[in-house]
Scaffold this motif. Structure first.
Motif, short mmCIF file in Angstrom:
data_model
loop_
_atom_site.label_atom_id
_atom_site.label_comp_id
_atom_site.label_asym_id
_atom_site.label_seq_id
_atom_site.Cartn_x
_atom_site.Cartn_y
_atom_site.Cartn_z
N ASP A 14 -3.71 10.20 5.41
CA ASP A 14 -4.88 10.67 4.69
C ASP A 14 -4.71 12.17 4.41
O ASP A 14 -4.31 12.93 5.29
CB ASP A 14 -6.13 10.42 5.53
CG ASP A 14 -7.39 10.87 4.85
OD1 ASP A 14 -7.70 12.09 4.92
OD2 ASP A 14 -8.06 10.04 4.23
N ARG A 16 -6.74 14.62 4.25
CA ARG A 16 -7.48 15.53 5.15
C ARG A 16 -6.75 15.67 6.49
O ARG A 16 -6.64 16.76 7.03
CB ARG A 16 -8.90 15.03 5.35
CG ARG A 16 -9.71 15.98 6.20
CD ARG A 16 -11.17 15.76 6.05
NE ARG A 16 -11.87 16.65 6.96
CZ ARG A 16 -13.16 16.79 6.98
NH1 ARG A 16 -13.91 16.12 6.14
NH2 ARG A 16 -13.73 17.60 7.84
N VAL A 95 -12.92 10.76 8.08
CA VAL A 95 -11.64 10.25 7.59
C VAL A 95 -11.59 8.78 7.97
O VAL A 95 -11.53 8.43 9.14
CB VAL A 95 -10.45 11.01 8.23
CG1 VAL A 95 -9.14 10.37 7.84
CG2 VAL A 95 -10.48 12.48 7.84
N GLN A 97 -9.25 6.49 7.47
CA GLN A 97 -7.98 5.96 7.97
C GLN A 97 -8.02 5.91 9.50
O GLN A 97 -8.40 6.89 10.16
CB GLN A 97 -6.82 6.85 7.52
CG GLN A 97 -5.47 6.34 7.97
CD GLN A 97 -4.35 7.20 7.41
OE1 GLN A 97 -4.45 8.42 7.33
NE2 GLN A 97 -3.26 6.55 7.03
#
Length: 150
Positions: A14, A16, A95, A97
């Motif tokens: 991801d 971020r 996030v 993920q």
């Protein structure tokens, strides 16, 4: 083949997580990251499987592998920095993920005893400090931590 040994071809970290961390290497299943915040020794494990959001999205074998990796990383972090407490969490509100945080906590850290998120601005590691913690962890994880070609 060991189910935890292969990365799915469409795995991507991801953005971020990529922006907020330094890559330490790969375990059998997970990419091991160091959160770039020297306020707290803080590791993140991300299973190298595409499309995962929840722990229940993992196969049974991968769930077991992830728990084994969280345990090994927790033991390595505890031995490396001697915290008073380890916080282990898989939240995913910011996030999506799937990722697992392993955070070493001290009574002297700026967020003690509350959660670390948003308490104080992140203080990025110097390259030498990040290298030092990475080497201490790698020494404890041994051959289980493989370098990553990015």
């Amino acid at each position: 083949m060991d189910p935890a040994a292969a990365t799915t071809p469409d795995f991507a970290l991801d953005p971020r997580l990529a922006a907020d961390t330094r890559v330490l290497g790969d375990l059998g299943l997970s990419r091991l990251l160091l959160m770039d915040d020297a306020n707290y020794p803080w590791l993140v494990l991300v299973p190298r499987r595409a499309g995962l959001v929840e722990l229940i999205d993992l196969s049974r074998d991968d769930r077991i592998a992830l728990l084994d990796e969280v345990t090994a990383v927790s033991e390595a972090l505890k031995a490396a920095v001697s915290p008073v407490k380890l916080n282990v969490a898989a939240l995913g509100n910011m996030v999506r993920q799937l990722h697992v945080h392993v955070i070493a906590r001290f009574e002297t850290d700026p967020a003690w005893p509350g959660p670390v998120w948003g308490k104080v601005p992140a203080r990025p590691y110097s390259d030498s400090s990040a290298r030092d913690i990475a080497e201490r962890l790698a020494a404890r994880l041994g051959d289980g931590l493989k370098p990553v070609d990015l």
